[in-house]
Design a protein around this motif. Structure first.
Motif, PDB file in Angstrom:
ATOM      1  N   SER A 134      -9.365   1.595   1.714  1.00  0.00           N
ATOM      2  CA  SER A 134      -9.301   3.497   2.850  1.00  0.00           C
ATOM      3  C   SER A 134     -10.324   3.433   3.602  1.00  0.00           C
ATOM      4  O   SER A 134     -10.522   4.608   3.807  1.00  0.00           O
ATOM      5  CB  SER A 134      -8.777   4.573   1.451  1.00  0.00           C
ATOM      6  OG  SER A 134      -9.661   4.750   0.944  1.00  0.00           O
ATOM      7  N   ARG A 191      -6.713   2.203  -4.371  1.00  0.00           N
ATOM      8  CA  ARG A 191      -6.195   2.584  -2.927  1.00  0.00           C
ATOM      9  C   ARG A 191      -8.138   3.080  -2.466  1.00  0.00           C
ATOM     10  O   ARG A 191      -7.981   2.395  -1.313  1.00  0.00           O
ATOM     11  CB  ARG A 191      -5.388   3.376  -2.355  1.00  0.00           C
ATOM     12  CG  ARG A 191      -5.990   5.065  -2.208  1.00  0.00           C
ATOM     13  CD  ARG A 191      -4.977   5.865  -2.158  1.00  0.00           C
ATOM     14  NE  ARG A 191      -5.267   7.256  -1.029  1.00  0.00           N
ATOM     15  CZ  ARG A 191      -4.451   8.166  -1.397  1.00  0.00           C
ATOM     16  NH1 ARG A 191      -2.969   8.192  -1.782  1.00  0.00           N
ATOM     17  NH2 ARG A 191      -5.088   9.576  -1.218  1.00  0.00           N
ATOM     18  N   SER A 240      -1.143  -1.416  -4.276  1.00  0.00           N
ATOM     19  CA  SER A 240      -2.365  -0.220  -4.367  1.00  0.00           C
ATOM     20  C   SER A 240      -1.829   1.405  -4.080  1.00  0.00           C
ATOM     21  O   SER A 240      -0.630   1.662  -3.271  1.00  0.00           O
ATOM     22  CB  SER A 240      -2.935  -0.736  -2.732  1.00  0.00           C
ATOM     23  OG  SER A 240      -3.819   0.466  -2.491  1.00  0.00           O
ATOM     24  N   THR A 241      -2.638   1.977  -4.997  1.00  0.00           N
ATOM     25  CA  THR A 241      -2.102   3.643  -5.151  1.00  0.00           C
ATOM     26  C   THR A 241      -3.338   4.260  -5.111  1.00  0.00           C
ATOM     27  O   THR A 241      -4.046   3.918  -5.782  1.00  0.00           O
ATOM     28  CB  THR A 241      -1.212   3.518  -6.473  1.00  0.00           C
ATOM     29  OG1 THR A 241      -0.738   5.016  -6.688  1.00  0.00           O
ATOM     30  CG2 THR A 241      -1.479   3.547  -7.541  1.00  0.00           C
ATOM     31  N   THR A 254       0.995  -1.399   0.072  1.00  0.00           N
ATOM     32  CA  THR A 254      -0.098   0.336   0.216  1.00  0.00           C
ATOM     33  C   THR A 254       0.914   0.799  -0.292  1.00  0.00           C
ATOM     34  O   THR A 254       2.207   1.190   0.226  1.00  0.00           O
ATOM     35  CB  THR A 254      -1.172  -0.125   1.304  1.00  0.00           C
ATOM     36  OG1 THR A 254       0.245   0.496   2.983  1.00  0.00           O
ATOM     37  CG2 THR A 254      -2.192  -1.125   1.016  1.00  0.00           C
ATOM     38  N   THR A 261      -7.136   1.109   5.717  1.00  0.00           N
ATOM     39  CA  THR A 261      -6.933   0.547   4.618  1.00  0.00           C
ATOM     40  C   THR A 261      -6.387  -0.883   5.580  1.00  0.00           C
ATOM     41  O   THR A 261      -6.297  -1.280   5.021  1.00  0.00           O
ATOM     42  CB  THR A 261      -4.778   1.209   4.526  1.00  0.00           C
ATOM     43  OG1 THR A 261      -5.903   2.911   3.020  1.00  0.00           O
ATOM     44  CG2 THR A 261      -4.263   0.473   3.235  1.00  0.00           C
TER      45      THR A 261
END
Ligand code: NDP
Length: 327
Positions: free
Chosen positions: A203, A199, A178-179, A154, A225
């Motif tokens: 989140s 992401r 994950s972005t 992440t 997250t």
């Protein structure tokens, strides 16, 4: 005299800027280092902007990392001319740090520059990259191997995340990155990511358990997250948690730990014993492609530090920032 970033806090407010300091203002220490390069980590961003309570005494020279050359030493392990690296130990928080042309520190805090890295490359790695390696070591110590399945990273386009993706890919792991920045998908694939995850899917508030997806994870984000990552681990999965870019909270349940045997491994870099630091740097020399370091690094001078520190906290900096303190 030497140039440095100086953070001051007084009746005029909290402020940081480039200044010239007399050498006799350097703090106590048994080794004086001519700094070649420093870097910007998330914590430096918090210190420079004042957005987090990182700095414990004022005025403070920030910079939790430095790479440089020993100028004078009263420490038996170091001689003038030795190339050294420092990560953490409260430097840049309680003791003047690396965003300066000179630093005076305890020799016990230093490690020798690890071959084949140059001082600039060591700072392209910096605390963020060294922490990414500590996270990989935590996964390995808990039995994770590439055969176990996909590993999630992440905050992937950030400093810890970028180095974690590059190292895991070189070690043969299938990496999911994950972005929140879809425009960085090609960048993350160039570092070795096999899959890009939005992401936003991780989140928000989630359920105690989710569909089993990943064999392991490296999380630099925290908060919901981290809770969702734990909830989506496969049976026996391992999560290395090192960061709080989303938040310091951990709104999770014990379900993943007691029903799926998930391990949550906490990772601290600041006060790591020396043998583990040396192990991490050795492994970086072996398991991080130097060519990938160029891809993930931006180089700036001292004058740009304050501006870029703000951008870093806003999640607008990609990968790692090296600061040439002499430019
Ligand atoms: P960076 O700012 O370089 O990376 C953080 C990344 O987190 C961003 O690039 C972004 O990645 C993601 N992110 C930012 N804001 C949010 C948000 N609100 N929600 C979800 N994701 C977000 O920082 P570093 O890599 O230097 O550090 C990462 C974290 O690790 C920090 O919290 C830092 O304090 C911690 N850390 C801890 C250490 C330790 O010893 N435990 C050592 C080093 C770092 P993207 O754009 O890809 O989504």
């Amino acid at each position: 005299m030497f140039k440095a970033i100086l953070i001051e806090k007084d009746d005029a407010g909290y402020r940081a800027g480039v200044t010239e300091l007399a050498e006799d203002r350097l703090p106590a220490g048994d080794v004086t280092v001519r700094v070649d390069y420093s870097t910007l980590n998330y914590k430096d961003g918090l210190a420079i902007t004042g957005k987090g309570p990182v700095v414990r005494s004022f005025p403070m020279v920030p910079g939790i990392d430095l790479a440089g050359t020993v100028e004078t030493s009263a420490h038996p392990a170091y001689q003038p001319g030795d190339q050294v690296v420092l990560n953490g130990w409260g430097v840049g928080e309680t003791h003047w740090g690396g965003l300066a042309q000179k630093a005076r520190v305890k020799g016990d805090w230093l490690v020798p520059l690890q071959a084949p890295f140059t001082p600039a490359q060591a700072m392209a790695i910096g605390t963020a990259g060294y922490t990414a390696m500590l996270c990989v070591l935590a996964l390995e110590k808990n039995g994770v191997t590439p055969e176990k399945g996909e590993v999630l990273v992440t905050g992937a386009a950030g400093g810890v995340g970028s180095v974690a993706v590059a190292v895991l890919a070189k070690l043969g792991y299938c990496v999911a990155a994950s972005t929140g920045r879809p425009q960085e998908a090609e960048y993350l694939k160039s570092l070795g990511a096999a899959e890009i995850i939005d992401r936003a899917s991780l989140s928000g508030p989630g359920k105690p358990l989710a569909k089993e997806r990943w064999a392991a994870a490296i999380d630099s984000v925290g908060s919901h997250t981290l809770a969702n990552v734990c909830a989506a681990m496969r049976y026996g999965g391992v999560v290395a948690a090192c960061g709080l870019a989303q938040g310091m909270d951990f709104p999770a349940s014990v379900a993943p730990f007691i029903l799926r045997g998930v391990t949550l491994a906490g990772v601290d870099s600041v006060y790591r014993p020396r043998d583990q630091r040396l192990e991490a740097w050795k492994r970086l020399a072996h398991d991080l492609d130097v060519s990938k370091l160029d891809v993930l690094t931006t180089r700036i001078g001292l004058e740009q530090v304050v501006e870029i520190a703000g951008q870093l906290l806003d999640g607008r900096v990609r990968g790692r920032v090296v600061v040439d303190v002499n430019s």
